[in-house]
Design a protein around this motif. Structure first.
Motif, short mmCIF file in Angstrom:
data_model
loop_
_atom_site.label_atom_id
_atom_site.label_comp_id
_atom_site.label_asym_id
_atom_site.label_seq_id
_atom_site.Cartn_x
_atom_site.Cartn_y
_atom_site.Cartn_z
N LYS A 148 -4.05 1.14 -2.83
CA LYS A 148 -3.68 0.09 -3.78
C LYS A 148 -4.75 -0.22 -4.82
O LYS A 148 -4.43 -0.72 -5.90
CB LYS A 148 -3.30 -1.20 -3.05
N GLY A 149 -6.01 0.08 -4.53
CA GLY A 149 -7.09 -0.24 -5.46
C GLY A 149 -6.91 0.43 -6.82
O GLY A 149 -7.04 -0.20 -7.87
N TYR A 182 -7.88 1.57 1.17
CA TYR A 182 -7.72 0.52 0.17
C TYR A 182 -7.74 1.11 -1.25
O TYR A 182 -6.87 0.83 -2.07
CB TYR A 182 -8.82 -0.53 0.29
N TRP A 189 -12.19 1.91 3.49
CA TRP A 189 -12.31 1.77 2.05
C TRP A 189 -11.42 2.78 1.32
O TRP A 189 -10.82 2.47 0.29
CB TRP A 189 -13.76 1.95 1.61
N SER A 241 2.16 -4.15 -1.10
CA SER A 241 1.04 -5.08 -1.08
C SER A 241 1.30 -6.23 -2.04
O SER A 241 1.80 -6.02 -3.15
CB SER A 241 -0.25 -4.36 -1.46
N MET A 270 0.84 -1.19 0.00
CA MET A 270 0.00 0.00 0.00
C MET A 270 0.88 1.25 0.00
O MET A 270 1.77 1.39 0.84
CB MET A 270 -0.92 0.01 1.23
#
Length: 267
Positions: free
Chosen positions: A66-67, A62, A59, A105, A1
């Motif tokens: 990294k999302g 994330y 959220w 990650s 991340m």
């Protein structure tokens, strides 16, 4: 991340906005309640919005951490076959000076691993898979090690690959790892051991698979392996057919370059 200060501020502002919205709802409910006006929905709304605040933080970390990078990787690497472009984004973010969180990650590293491998950057591919092993949780250790054994087989380091592969098979594996073991046995390991018929059947099945339908990377890799298989089996016409696919649809990968060189050599 990899979370930058800008992304952190974005998450913080969003959380504060929701917190203020919840507070306003509860204050309005208190005001109306003091006037004997029944507006319980404002209290319920305020509580719900308060409960959403931790979810927004989770959220947001994330998605921003990294999302977005994973989605960008899937777009550039898997769909557009532009691994070098993704690597530029990845390395720029990884080496940014304003990172609030710098914790690699496994999911992001896996996309980077594919990109390096498509560029035939073996040094960075092996360094990335070693980093995956170092940061992977206990549940993902076997997955990371299987990916390394797959790389080693494809790079011709059969002895090290076989030792690592056999070590992993002694472990209790989940469904994902068991599936990956089967793939390695039928593809990378089969090729490394000269079992071209097994590898041929596997890659032909990939190309004809209806579900899950092979994406551009699956098609590219399987066509290239089949080109090599038929070249080794001295079936030149079939080898040319599969190399030509890679030359035509290889995007910005080293596979395209290699396929063109193979065609020139055959011709």
């Amino acid at each position: 991340m990899f979370l930058t200060k800008k992304s952190f501020r974005k998450i913080l502002i969003m959380t504060i906005c929701y917190f203020l919205l919840g507070s306003i709802s509860i204050v309005l409910w208190a005001v109306f309640n003091s006037m004997d006006i029944n507006e319980h929905f404002l209290l319920i709304l305020g509580i719900i919005v308060y409960l959403l605040c931790p979810l927004i933080i989770f959220w947001g970390r994330y998605a921003e951490g990294k999302g977005k990078l994973i989605n960008l990787g899937n777009k550039l690497v898997r769909n557009e076959l532009k691994p070098a472009e993704f690597i530029r984004h990845y390395e720029k973010l990884k080496n940014a000076d304003d990172l609030v969180i710098k914790k690699p990650s496994v999911d992001v590293l896996r996309v980077a691993l594919i990109a390096y491998d498509l560029l035939n950057d073996r040094e960075n591919a092996l360094a990335t898979v070693d980093e995956m092993i170092n940061v992977a949780s206990d549940k993902k250790q076997n997955l990371a090690k299987l990916l390394k054994s797959s790389l080693l087989f494809s790079y011709g380091d059969n002895q090290a690959a076989e030792i690592l592969f056999n070590e992993i098979q002694k472990q209790k594996l989940n469904i994902v790892c068991s599936g990956l073991v089967d793939i390695i046995l039928k593809s990378d390991r089969a090729m490394a051991m000269g079992d071209y018929k097994t590898a041929e059947v596997y890659h032909l099945n990939v190309l004809s698979r209806l579900f899950p339908k092979p994406d551009k990377i699956d098609m590219l890799i399987s066509n290239y392996w089949l080109g090599e298989i038929y070249e080794k089996l001295q079936d030149t016409n079939k080898a040319i057919k599969h190399y030509q696919y890679c030359a035509n649809f290889g995007g910005e990968t080293a596979i395209k370059t290699s396929a063109i060189e193979k065609l020139q050599h055959i011709n």
